[in-house]
Design a protein around this motif. Structure first.
Motif, PDB file in Angstrom:
ATOM      1  N   ALA A  12       0.824  -1.220   0.000  1.00 54.20           N
ATOM      2  CA  ALA A  12       0.000   0.000   0.000  1.00 54.20           C
ATOM      3  C   ALA A  12       0.853   1.263   0.000  1.00 54.20           C
ATOM      4  O   ALA A  12       0.556   2.238   0.675  1.00 54.20           O
ATOM      5  N   ALA A  13       1.921   1.248  -0.781  1.00 50.64           N
ATOM      6  CA  ALA A  13       2.908   2.328  -0.763  1.00 50.64           C
ATOM      7  C   ALA A  13       2.498   3.503  -1.634  1.00 50.64           C
ATOM      8  O   ALA A  13       1.577   3.431  -2.446  1.00 50.64           O
ATOM      9  N   GLY A  14       3.275   4.589  -1.470  1.00 50.83           N
ATOM     10  CA  GLY A  14       3.189   5.723  -2.376  1.00 50.83           C
ATOM     11  C   GLY A  14       4.047   5.490  -3.603  1.00 50.83           C
ATOM     12  O   GLY A  14       4.740   4.481  -3.730  1.00 50.83           O
ATOM     13  N   HIS A  15       4.029   6.459  -4.517  1.00 52.95           N
ATOM     14  CA  HIS A  15       4.638   6.263  -5.836  1.00 52.95           C
ATOM     15  C   HIS A  15       6.041   6.837  -5.984  1.00 52.95           C
ATOM     16  O   HIS A  15       6.649   6.691  -7.043  1.00 52.95           O
ATOM     17  N   LEU A  16       6.577   7.477  -4.921  1.00 52.92           N
ATOM     18  CA  LEU A  16       7.862   8.156  -5.069  1.00 52.92           C
ATOM     19  C   LEU A  16       8.996   7.548  -4.264  1.00 52.92           C
ATOM     20  O   LEU A  16      10.167   7.652  -4.663  1.00 52.92           O
ATOM     21  N   ASP A  17       8.692   6.929  -3.135  1.00 50.33           N
ATOM     22  CA  ASP A  17       9.736   6.377  -2.262  1.00 50.33           C
ATOM     23  C   ASP A  17      10.586   5.374  -3.036  1.00 50.33           C
ATOM     24  O   ASP A  17      10.100   4.336  -3.459  1.00 50.33           O
TER      25      ASP A  17
END
Length: 414
Positions: free
Chosen positions: A87-92
């Motif tokens: 469920a991560a973000g798109h930039l890390d």
């Protein structure tokens, strides 16, 4: 000479990659060697090929894009990771890989002269499905046959099994090691994953140190008893011991830590866990971070002393187990100065700051001069689908990276 990235192209790359592994909750699911991760890997290799870069995948499944590679001259290396937490973000991680790709494309397209080859790496499993930073550990020579055999995820799937299912032999990771003389410098761009740059209204941070940490599993053991019939002064309440210790953390950090020290109790398990029973046992995690090894050692002593004193005073037993210890890393002062100078040349006032989170740079610094560039995380959000960085900040950070990489690797000074 001032160089500029192709912002539209970088934005398109970010948007395209952000659709790979996305689910209905809007989070990304590209955990190492899952379907989403493999799709992201294939897409990235295609971008490297279309850019005319040499593509190489090592035994640890790290993906390398190379410009002017000759296997002799020490390379200037950049990169990060494409894998994510659930469920991560798109930039890390992904942003550092894509910015590295864009920097190499720009330098190649302009046919700029280089003293050192350039390389962008997408590292394997930085986010820790199998323990964390396996790819950069492999390159830094930190993996062993034992550590590879023991690497397992929360569902009991081993690293060896997951790699084999995707056509890799995990033991080949032992051959991914770089000789220190093969790397002239390593620089990673990453979102900050914290609120400092955003709150200060700054676009660029230059990292001078990466925090180390120690993580304990602590138990305070008292006596479970009836909550209605046991007077307060006759209780051996394990939870009250934890409550007292929790209130001591700020004092311990102020007296034994530094301005960069943090400590967290992130998990608590109260036993037996019934409303009408005095807690007989409490188990909790304690994690502390700082950028100085001696400070971390002082904090360990202070926390042990406080827990022992509380246990004696409340007639409890105190036990703890060390779950992990990671040494802090000092970034290379020369690279920090280069990055700061380039940022100022581009009219950005960079903040010299520490990283409280672990990064692949932490491993690469074992074998090479290393430093990092941060761009803001809106609201300090990360590891979440709410993760966001304004395009103008991405562009500024990417241009710092582009000009710094060419300053370090090029035949002419920027």
């Amino acid at each position: 000479m001032t160089l500029s990235i192709n912002t539209t192209r970088l934005q398109q790359d970010i948007e395209t990659l952000s659709a790979i592994g996305r689910r209905e909750d809007h989070g990304l699911y590209r955990m190492a060697f899952t379907e989403g991760d493999m799709e992201g890997r294939a897409w990235f290799k295609q971008q490297l090929e279309e850019a005319g870069l040499e593509v190489y995948e090592d035994g640890a499944a790290n993906i390398h894009g190379r410009l002017n590679w000759d296997d002799e001259t020490p390379a200037v290396v950049t990169g990060s990771h494409l894998d994510t937490v659930p469920a991560a973000g798109h930039l890390d991680g992904a942003l550092g890989v894509l910015v590295g790709l864009e920097c190499l494309r720009c330098i190649k397209e302009q046919n700029l002269p280089l003293r050192h080859p350039l390389e962008v790496i997408s590292f394997t499993d930085e986010e820790g499905r199998f323990g964390g930073m396996a790819g950069s550990q492999a390159i830094a020579g930190q993996l062993t046959p034992e550590s590879i055999h023991q690497a397992v995820d929360l569902d009991g799937v081993t690293l060896s099994e997951a790699m084999q299912q995707n056509g890799y032999d995990a033991m080949h990771a032992l051959h991914a090691r770089y000789r220190p003389e093969a790397i002239h410098a390593f620089v990673e761009l990453h979102i900050e994953q914290g609120p400092i740059l955003d709150q200060m209204g700054l676009s660029v941070g230059v990292v001078d140190a990466i925090a180390g940490l120690f993580k304990w599993e602590v138990s305070l053991i008292g006596t479970a008893n009836h909550a209605g019939t046991t007077p307060m002064h006759m209780r051996n309440d394990a939870f009250q011991g934890l409550a007292e210790f929790s209130s001591e953390i700020q004092r311990i950090l102020e007296e034994n830590g530094s301005a960069r020290s943090v400590a967290t109790i992130g998990r608590v398990d109260i036993k037996p866990g019934a409303p009408n029973v005095v807690p007989g046992r409490v188990e909790f995690s304690l994690e502390a971070r700082d950028t100085d090894a001696h400070t971390l050692e002082d904090l360990q002593h202070a926390f042990r002393k406080a827990l022992s004193a509380i246990a004696r005073r409340r007639n409890l037993m105190f036990e703890f187990k060390i779950l992990s210890e990671i040494d802090p890393v000092k970034c290379d002062l020369g690279l920090v100065n280069d990055l700061e100078e380039v940022a100022k040349q581009l009219k950005h006032e960079p903040l010299i700051m520490a990283s409280g989170a672990a990064h692949d740079t932490q491993m690469m610094a074992r074998i090479a001069r290393a430093a990092m560039v941060f761009v803001p995380s809106k609201g300090g959000r990360s590891h979440s689908s709410a993760e966001w960085t304004e395009l103008v900040d991405i562009e500024r950070g990417a241009n710092v990276m582009l000009n710094a990489l060419y300053k370090i690797a090029g035949e002419q000074q920027v």
